[in-house]
Write an enzyme that holds these catalytic residues in place. Sequence first.
Site, PDB file in Angstrom:
ATOM      1  CD  GLN A  93      61.476  -5.984 -61.925  1.00 31.70           C
ATOM      2  OE1 GLN A  93      60.555  -6.695 -61.577  1.00 31.70           O
ATOM      3  NE2 GLN A  93      62.360  -6.361 -62.804  1.00 31.70           N
ATOM      4  CG  PHE A  94      67.918  -4.988 -58.697  1.00 24.57           C
ATOM      5  CD1 PHE A  94      69.029  -4.610 -59.430  1.00 24.57           C
ATOM      6  CD2 PHE A  94      67.559  -6.326 -58.672  1.00 24.57           C
ATOM      7  CE1 PHE A  94      69.768  -5.550 -60.128  1.00 24.57           C
ATOM      8  CE2 PHE A  94      68.283  -7.273 -59.361  1.00 24.57           C
ATOM      9  CZ  PHE A  94      69.392  -6.883 -60.097  1.00 24.57           C
ATOM     10  CB  THR A  95      66.007  -4.799 -63.402  1.00 24.86           C
ATOM     11  OG1 THR A  95      64.616  -5.121 -63.371  1.00 24.86           O
ATOM     12  CG2 THR A  95      66.840  -5.998 -62.963  1.00 24.86           C
TER      13      THR A  95
END
Length: 149
Positions: A78-80
């Site tokens: 989940q890079f966000t």
Amino acid sequence: MRAVVQRSYEASVKVDGETIGKIDWGMVVLLGIKDTDTVEDLNYILRKLLNLRIYDDENGVMNKSIMDVGGSILLISQFTLYGDVRKGNRPSYSTAAGFEEGRALYEKMIEELKNSQLKIETGSYGADMKVSLINNGPVTILLDSEKVF
């Protein structure tokens, strides 16, 4: 490294309409990797994931870990989690790890989690995923290795 941990009754992840990971009971972990993260950050988050006492004991008190109860883990990249909206309204992801560096640490986390002997399911790094879960509690915990070192 950041992780959003959600205690769940069941969860699954789909890519292109196909279920690629599914657990019945345990925790969903959304994992964000920063450009400066190291194996030390990974080890901190790993220890916390395996030892968080977020499951009820016989008295209904959150006093047991995933290891104690033998639950499963669904790990999703989940890079966000490194989206920064302090300036403006569109998130900047400038501190998120680059694709290859992030994938290497994500795969290392999978490897280490599998050493726990728990059932580990995963998403697909960098893919457009559809994650479904029934949150148990709800119990949601935020872990951040940067706030420790």
